[in-house]
Design a protein around this motif. Sequence first.
Motif, short mmCIF file in Angstrom:
data_model
loop_
_atom_site.label_atom_id
_atom_site.label_comp_id
_atom_site.label_asym_id
_atom_site.label_seq_id
_atom_site.Cartn_x
_atom_site.Cartn_y
_atom_site.Cartn_z
N ARG A 1 15.07 34.07 -19.59
CA ARG A 1 14.30 34.92 -18.70
C ARG A 1 12.90 34.38 -18.42
N GLU A 2 12.23 33.89 -19.46
CA GLU A 2 10.88 33.37 -19.25
C GLU A 2 10.90 32.12 -18.37
N MET A 3 11.92 31.29 -18.55
CA MET A 3 12.05 30.11 -17.71
C MET A 3 12.22 30.50 -16.25
N GLU A 4 12.95 31.57 -16.00
CA GLU A 4 13.28 31.97 -14.64
C GLU A 4 12.11 32.63 -13.92
N LEU A 5 10.94 32.71 -14.55
CA LEU A 5 9.75 33.19 -13.87
C LEU A 5 9.02 32.07 -13.13
N ARG A 6 9.44 30.83 -13.33
CA ARG A 6 8.80 29.69 -12.67
C ARG A 6 9.23 29.61 -11.21
N SER B 1 12.39 31.79 -8.52
CA SER B 1 12.29 32.62 -9.72
C SER B 1 13.30 33.77 -9.67
N ARG B 2 13.41 34.48 -10.78
CA ARG B 2 14.34 35.60 -10.83
C ARG B 2 13.84 36.81 -10.06
N ASN B 3 12.61 36.72 -9.55
CA ASN B 3 12.09 37.79 -8.71
C ASN B 3 12.33 37.52 -7.22
N GLY B 4 13.01 36.42 -6.91
CA GLY B 4 13.28 36.06 -5.53
C GLY B 4 14.51 36.76 -4.98
N ASP B 5 15.01 36.27 -3.84
CA ASP B 5 16.13 36.93 -3.16
C ASP B 5 17.41 36.11 -3.21
N GLY B 6 17.52 35.22 -4.18
CA GLY B 6 18.72 34.40 -4.28
C GLY B 6 19.93 35.19 -4.72
N ILE C 1 11.96 27.02 -10.09
CA ILE C 1 13.35 27.29 -10.43
C ILE C 1 13.91 28.25 -9.40
N LEU C 2 15.02 27.87 -8.77
CA LEU C 2 15.71 28.74 -7.82
C LEU C 2 16.79 29.51 -8.58
N VAL C 3 16.82 30.80 -8.38
CA VAL C 3 17.75 31.66 -9.13
C VAL C 3 18.65 32.39 -8.15
N TYR C 4 19.97 32.26 -8.37
CA TYR C 4 20.96 32.92 -7.53
C TYR C 4 21.82 33.80 -8.45
N THR C 5 21.84 35.10 -8.20
CA THR C 5 22.49 36.05 -9.10
C THR C 5 23.58 36.81 -8.37
N SER C 6 24.73 36.92 -9.00
CA SER C 6 25.85 37.66 -8.40
C SER C 6 25.66 39.16 -8.64
#
Length: 226
Positions: free
Chosen positions: A159-164, A109-114, A167-172
């Motif tokens: 954004r709502e999708m990225e709460l699942r 999710s977008r709350n992770g550490d990716g 889903i792995l989220v990696y942000t620069s």
Amino acid sequence: MRENASDSEIRDNQYLVIAPTLHCGFTRATEETIVGERNVGDATYPYSEVIYDWFDYWLKGENNNITEEQSRVTYYTMGYNEWQTADQWPPADAVNTVFYLDSEGSANSRNGDGKLTNEAPSSDYKDTFTYDPMDPVPSYGGNVCCTGNAVQGGAFDQREMELRDDILVYTSQPLEEGIEVSGFIKSRLYLSSDVKDTDVTIKLIDMYPDGSAYNLDETIQRVRYR
């Protein structure tokens, strides 16, 4: 085609027009072309005129100079919201840029550490997710065609999708200046699965300062035979 066609006439007569619209939607482009939730500007272009001139030249033998007047590649750059031309695709001055997926093992999710980084990670953590076909990740915009009104294509806030958690989220880090992305996007993943089959989807997302996250490109791959 320009590299591999066996016939020189075919090789030397390849032309490309890339419009910022949905499938078959280029002739409906307006001075404020909306693709999903994003306004990509004035994407009007004499599409029909070019198509008819092309057919007239090759099918009717009319000497209308279309092959001399038309650029090899004509493409619309979203963000700049302008048409550009090039002699090849990708443009000759395009530079390949490598990004790496990095995390401490919790990119869910977008709350992770990716993280998305330019440098190869110093550690080798593994990110995992549970793939449940009874609760699949739904498509939301993107590259779709021929579904009637079942799915709407284009760029939508993810954004709502990225709460699942599946889903792995990696942000620069925030970009210091705008960059143009013109050319091919390639991905290389190393993965394993403990089930018979798995589908992997990759999305390239443009995150705004306010947190909104719009899909730019995506692809999906079934890995059973990979």
